[in-house]
Design a protein around this motif. Structure first.
Motif, PDB file in Angstrom:
ATOM      1  N   ILE A  66       0.835  -0.965   0.011  1.00 14.79           N
ATOM      2  CA  ILE A  66      -0.004  -0.066   0.088  1.00 14.79           C
ATOM      3  C   ILE A  66       0.785   1.358  -0.011  1.00 14.79           C
ATOM      4  O   ILE A  66       1.954   1.260   0.674  1.00 14.79           O
ATOM      5  CB  ILE A  66      -0.792   0.123   1.136  1.00 14.79           C
ATOM      6  N   TYR A  67       0.329   2.348  -0.778  1.00 11.73           N
ATOM      7  CA  TYR A  67       1.322   3.702  -0.864  1.00 11.73           C
ATOM      8  C   TYR A  67       0.536   4.649  -0.837  1.00 11.73           C
ATOM      9  O   TYR A  67      -0.951   4.747  -0.819  1.00 11.73           O
ATOM     10  CB  TYR A  67       1.946   3.712  -2.274  1.00 11.73           C
ATOM     11  N   GLY A  68       0.792   5.927  -0.089  1.00 12.20           N
ATOM     12  CA  GLY A  68       0.317   6.895   0.092  1.00 12.20           C
ATOM     13  C   GLY A  68       0.936   8.121   0.070  1.00 12.20           C
ATOM     14  O   GLY A  68       2.066   7.895   0.291  1.00 12.20           O
ATOM     15  N   THR A  69       0.628   9.446  -0.207  1.00 16.56           N
ATOM     16  CA  THR A  69       1.480  10.423  -0.267  1.00 16.56           C
ATOM     17  C   THR A  69       0.838  11.748   0.619  1.00 16.56           C
ATOM     18  O   THR A  69      -0.089  11.940   0.996  1.00 16.56           O
ATOM     19  CB  THR A  69       1.358  11.230  -1.780  1.00 16.56           C
ATOM     20  N   ASP A  70       1.721  12.533   1.050  1.00 15.53           N
ATOM     21  CA  ASP A  70       1.449  13.871   1.621  1.00 15.53           C
ATOM     22  C   ASP A  70       2.123  14.913   0.823  1.00 15.53           C
ATOM     23  O   ASP A  70       3.360  15.133   0.573  1.00 15.53           O
ATOM     24  CB  ASP A  70       2.238  13.697   3.263  1.00 15.53           C
ATOM     25  N   ALA A  71       1.069  15.828   0.452  1.00 17.69           N
ATOM     26  CA  ALA A  71       1.676  17.135  -0.099  1.00 17.69           C
ATOM     27  C   ALA A  71       2.115  18.100   0.909  1.00 17.69           C
ATOM     28  O   ALA A  71       2.594  19.273   0.283  1.00 17.69           O
ATOM     29  CB  ALA A  71       0.270  17.811  -1.113  1.00 17.69           C
ATOM     30  N   SER A  72       1.906  18.062   1.966  1.00  9.31           N
ATOM     31  CA  SER A  72       2.556  18.589   3.009  1.00  9.31           C
ATOM     32  C   SER A  72       1.919  20.020   2.867  1.00  9.31           C
ATOM     33  O   SER A  72       0.787  20.148   3.124  1.00  9.31           O
ATOM     34  CB  SER A  72       4.324  18.898   2.766  1.00  9.31           C
ATOM     35  N   SER A  73       2.921  20.866   2.348  1.00  8.48           N
ATOM     36  CA  SER A  73       2.192  22.494   2.228  1.00  8.48           C
ATOM     37  C   SER A  73       1.890  22.919   0.860  1.00  8.48           C
ATOM     38  O   SER A  73       1.404  24.061   0.616  1.00  8.48           O
ATOM     39  CB  SER A  73       3.230  23.449   2.752  1.00  8.48           C
ATOM     40  N   PHE A  74       1.809  22.037  -0.139  1.00  7.95           N
ATOM     41  CA  PHE A  74       1.512  22.023  -1.375  1.00  7.95           C
ATOM     42  C   PHE A  74       2.389  22.806  -2.233  1.00  7.95           C
ATOM     43  O   PHE A  74       2.417  22.975  -3.603  1.00  7.95           O
ATOM     44  CB  PHE A  74       0.031  22.682  -1.547  1.00  7.95           C
ATOM     45  N   GLU A  75       3.399  23.168  -1.435  1.00  9.66           N
ATOM     46  CA  GLU A  75       4.397  23.977  -2.270  1.00  9.66           C
ATOM     47  C   GLU A  75       5.809  23.593  -2.186  1.00  9.66           C
ATOM     48  O   GLU A  75       6.912  23.920  -2.762  1.00  9.66           O
ATOM     49  CB  GLU A  75       4.170  25.483  -1.884  1.00  9.66           C
ATOM     50  N   SER A  76       6.126  22.393  -1.221  1.00 10.41           N
ATOM     51  CA  SER A  76       7.176  22.118  -0.792  1.00 10.41           C
ATOM     52  C   SER A  76       7.488  20.496  -1.113  1.00 10.41           C
ATOM     53  O   SER A  76       6.355  20.123  -1.660  1.00 10.41           O
ATOM     54  CB  SER A  76       7.738  22.376   0.606  1.00 10.41           C
ATOM     55  N   MET A  77       8.653  20.100  -1.135  1.00 11.91           N
ATOM     56  CA  MET A  77       8.744  18.610  -1.200  1.00 11.91           C
ATOM     57  C   MET A  77       7.748  17.789  -0.389  1.00 11.91           C
ATOM     58  O   MET A  77       7.615  17.937   0.755  1.00 11.91           O
ATOM     59  CB  MET A  77       9.961  17.826  -1.058  1.00 11.91           C
ATOM     60  N   GLY A  78       7.028  16.730  -1.118  1.00 16.80           N
ATOM     61  CA  GLY A  78       6.090  15.949  -0.618  1.00 16.80           C
ATOM     62  C   GLY A  78       6.718  14.782  -0.150  1.00 16.80           C
ATOM     63  O   GLY A  78       8.033  14.473  -0.124  1.00 16.80           O
ATOM     64  N   TYR A  79       5.912  13.762   0.252  1.00 19.66           N
ATOM     65  CA  TYR A  79       6.529  12.233   0.750  1.00 19.66           C
ATOM     66  C   TYR A  79       5.659  11.253   0.244  1.00 19.66           C
ATOM     67  O   TYR A  79       4.533  11.343   0.109  1.00 19.66           O
ATOM     68  CB  TYR A  79       6.634  12.546   2.382  1.00 19.66           C
ATOM     69  N   LEU A  80       6.189  10.132   0.059  1.00 23.93           N
ATOM     70  CA  LEU A  80       5.651   8.864  -0.318  1.00 23.93           C
ATOM     71  C   LEU A  80       5.799   7.799   0.868  1.00 23.93           C
ATOM     72  O   LEU A  80       6.838   7.800   1.234  1.00 23.93           O
ATOM     73  CB  LEU A  80       6.547   8.294  -1.601  1.00 23.93           C
ATOM     74  N   TYR A  81       4.637   7.285   1.407  1.00 26.31           N
ATOM     75  CA  TYR A  81       4.600   6.321   2.441  1.00 26.31           C
ATOM     76  C   TYR A  81       4.440   5.043   1.500  1.00 26.31           C
ATOM     77  O   TYR A  81       3.633   4.722   0.900  1.00 26.31           O
ATOM     78  CB  TYR A  81       3.550   6.681   3.275  1.00 26.31           C
ATOM     79  N   GLN A  82       5.177   3.944   2.201  1.00 26.05           N
ATOM     80  CA  GLN A  82       5.027   2.587   2.020  1.00 26.05           C
ATOM     81  C   GLN A  82       4.637   1.708   2.998  1.00 26.05           C
ATOM     82  O   GLN A  82       5.119   1.829   4.171  1.00 26.05           O
ATOM     83  CB  GLN A  82       6.221   2.058   1.010  1.00 26.05           C
ATOM     84  N   TRP A  83       3.678   0.894   2.861  1.00 29.37           N
ATOM     85  CA  TRP A  83       2.936   0.101   3.800  1.00 29.37           C
ATOM     86  C   TRP A  83       3.077  -1.306   3.473  1.00 29.37           C
ATOM     87  O   TRP A  83       2.738  -1.728   2.318  1.00 29.37           O
ATOM     88  CB  TRP A  83       1.374   0.104   4.475  1.00 29.37           C
ATOM     89  N   SER A  84       3.285  -2.226   4.186  1.00 36.20           N
ATOM     90  CA  SER A  84       3.096  -3.784   3.886  1.00 36.20           C
ATOM     91  C   SER A  84       1.543  -4.033   3.359  1.00 36.20           C
ATOM     92  O   SER A  84       0.473  -3.193   3.837  1.00 36.20           O
ATOM     93  CB  SER A  84       3.452  -4.695   5.065  1.00 36.20           C
ATOM     94  N   PRO A  85       1.152  -5.027   3.021  1.00 37.64           N
ATOM     95  CA  PRO A  85      -0.284  -5.247   2.687  1.00 37.64           C
ATOM     96  C   PRO A  85      -1.023  -5.375   4.055  1.00 37.64           C
ATOM     97  O   PRO A  85      -2.336  -5.199   3.915  1.00 37.64           O
ATOM     98  CB  PRO A  85      -0.296  -6.984   2.097  1.00 37.64           C
ATOM     99  N   GLU A  86      -0.586  -5.643   4.999  1.00 39.87           N
ATOM    100  CA  GLU A  86      -1.268  -5.606   6.370  1.00 39.87           C
ATOM    101  C   GLU A  86      -1.249  -4.260   7.008  1.00 39.87           C
ATOM    102  O   GLU A  86      -1.984  -4.113   8.037  1.00 39.87           O
ATOM    103  CB  GLU A  86      -0.658  -6.721   7.435  1.00 39.87           C
ATOM    104  N   GLY A  87      -0.519  -3.468   6.486  1.00 34.34           N
ATOM    105  CA  GLY A  87      -0.689  -1.910   7.205  1.00 34.34           C
ATOM    106  C   GLY A  87       0.447  -1.790   7.973  1.00 34.34           C
ATOM    107  O   GLY A  87       0.140  -0.658   8.501  1.00 34.34           O
ATOM    108  N   VAL A  88       1.536  -2.389   7.715  1.00 32.79           N
ATOM    109  CA  VAL A  88       2.675  -1.967   8.648  1.00 32.79           C
ATOM    110  C   VAL A  88       3.642  -0.997   7.699  1.00 32.79           C
ATOM    111  O   VAL A  88       4.059  -1.235   6.720  1.00 32.79           O
ATOM    112  CB  VAL A  88       3.266  -3.345   9.014  1.00 32.79           C
ATOM    113  N   LEU A  89       3.797   0.071   8.441  1.00 31.20           N
ATOM    114  CA  LEU A  89       4.669   1.108   7.835  1.00 31.20           C
ATOM    115  C   LEU A  89       6.006   0.580   7.414  1.00 31.20           C
ATOM    116  O   LEU A  89       6.732   0.223   8.245  1.00 31.20           O
ATOM    117  CB  LEU A  89       4.894   2.354   8.709  1.00 31.20           C
ATOM    118  N   GLN A  90       6.501   0.668   6.231  1.00 34.44           N
ATOM    119  CA  GLN A  90       7.789   0.229   5.731  1.00 34.44           C
ATOM    120  C   GLN A  90       8.644   1.253   5.328  1.00 34.44           C
ATOM    121  O   GLN A  90       9.905   1.047   5.559  1.00 34.44           O
ATOM    122  CB  GLN A  90       7.776  -0.601   4.270  1.00 34.44           C
TER     123      GLN A  90
END
Length: 412
Positions: free
Chosen positions: A326-350
């Motif tokens: 599973i993947y999710g993103t954070d746009a933070s302030s919309f104007e600076s570098m954002g972040y990509l999150y990765q989780w296992s299929p069970e939802g454990v943050l990788q």
């Protein structure tokens, strides 16, 4: 020879992420993520020697050898190989939005009113859907749907198009749309229009077999945002009960390998000046069969809910259909570098990885030795700070609707 199952799963991860950049800044970028690490945050430029374009907002895999990218403000649909090499660009679909494909043609929605086709230029009062032949990258047909059409999906030879009417806030000639247009993909004729009575059907919609998950942004004032499960099969059969609306937005949504929908909903009100966020897991068949009485949970797997709550601005959610990661993103302030999150299929943050500005659109590439068929086939198999840098619904820069540092509320 024996293989480590956990290592095999890790090296199967190949993700292309579209970073929208800032509208009209021509700084959209493509991130390539593999094996738990960012390979490049300007992958398309690395591969081709020139920029991707202005405000990319959708990406799909057409077949084993071709990917399509809708680049909204550059007014092109970019075609590329899975290794990032550019192939061609179709320039006849201005203000393009979302994509789908049957493997032979690419279908794209547009807010525009004019489209160049092989039969000459077509003009429309409302928005349209264009049909691109991938043998020559030409638009072979286009048809008018509703004002400012957004999400598009293909089911049994028919295109289902969610109309938003998003310019209603700036234009006086129409209101927000409440309709889903059903277009015959072969003839490109509108066969039916379903009025959901739910306004502003904005954003990309997820598909699980015959079911769609559609978001409504409301009008940002008196009409609150909402979500909807839509049954394409019932719609084609003429049933009036082909959708169920619920009072929770599903702004960022995706489909899991077992056919469920995951969603992070975002609502903003100009009356309160606040954002509110929601999280949902929906089993569409159960939800429709029970008339909305079961099949919905206001939760996400593992630590996803808590991790999304910690973000500055959630901006996307996605499940790799090949592996379940599973993947999710954070746009933070919309104007600076954002972040990509990765989780296992069970939802454990990788892991959490710095990417580029406004990351929000994903595509997983097939693991080595596998071939792309379609997400539905995969699911069936597995189921077994600069002022005015914020966006309004059209991708236009606007003054931030909330104060710097203002917190949003997560609904449990």
């Amino acid at each position: 020879m024996q293989f480590c199952v956990c290592c095999l799963a890790q090296v199967q991860e190949k993700i292309i992420l579209l970073n929208e950049g800032l509208w009209q800044a021509d700084n959209g970028r493509m991130t390539y993520f593999e094996d738990g690490a960012i390979v490049s945050n300007q992958w398309f430029r690395d591969k081709n020697g020139y920029k991707l374009g202005d405000t990319p907002n959708d990406i799909i895999q057409v077949n084993d050898n071709l990917i399509a990218v809708a680049i909204n403000w550059s007014n092109i649909v970019q075609f590329m190989k899975p290794d990032g090499t550019a192939v061609a660009a179709t320039e006849d679909v201005p203000n393009n939005r979302k994509l789908c494909t049957d493997g032979k043609y690419v279908y794209v929605t547009s807010y525009g009113h004019e489209c160049g086709t092989t039969e000459g230029t077509k003009t429309f009062t409302k928005g349209f859907v264009a049909k691109i032949d991938i043998t020559n990258y030409k638009v072979v047909a286009a048809t008018e749907v509703g004002y400012e059409p957004e999400g598009i999906a293909l089911y049994k030879g028919h295109l289902f198009v969610a109309n938003t009417g998003g310019y209603a806030a700036q234009e006086t000639d129409h209101e927000y749309e409440t309709t889903v247009s059903i277009v015959n993909a072969e003839t490109m004729l509108v066969e039916k229009t379903i009025d959901t009575h739910v306004p502003n059907l904005f954003g990309k919609m997820s598909q699980s077999g015959q079911y769609l998950l559609i978001n409504s942004s409301g009008d940002y004032y008196e009409q609150p945002p909402a979500g909807m499960v839509f049954d394409c099969e019932k719609a084609l059969m003429g049933g009036n009960d082909c959708f169920i609306k619920f009072d929770i937005p599903v702004t960022y949504n995706c489909t899991t390998r077992d056919g469920k929908f995951l969603a992070v909903g975002s609502s903003f009100s100009y009356i309160t000046g606040q954002y509110e966020f929601y999280r949902l897991t929906i089993t569409p068949k159960e939800y429709m069969d029970s008339n909305g009485q079961s099949g919905m949970e206001q939760s996400l797997p593992g630590t996803l809910a808590a991790d999304f709550e910690s973000m500055g601005q959630p901006y996307g959610i996605y499940v790799n259909p090949y592996t379940g990661y599973i993947y999710g993103t954070d746009a933070s302030s919309f104007e600076s570098m954002g972040y990509l999150y990765q989780w296992s299929p069970e939802g454990v943050l990788q892991g959490k990885h710095k990417v580029y500005v406004n990351p929000g659109h994903f595509l997983a590439l097939p693991p080595d030795g596998q071939h792309y068929s379609s997400v539905e086939a995969i699911q069936e198999f597995n189921g077994s700070k600069v002022q005015n840098s914020y966006y309004d619904i059209q991708g236009r820069r606007i003054t931030p609707p909330f104060k710097k540092g203002q917190l949003y509320k997560i609904h449990n």
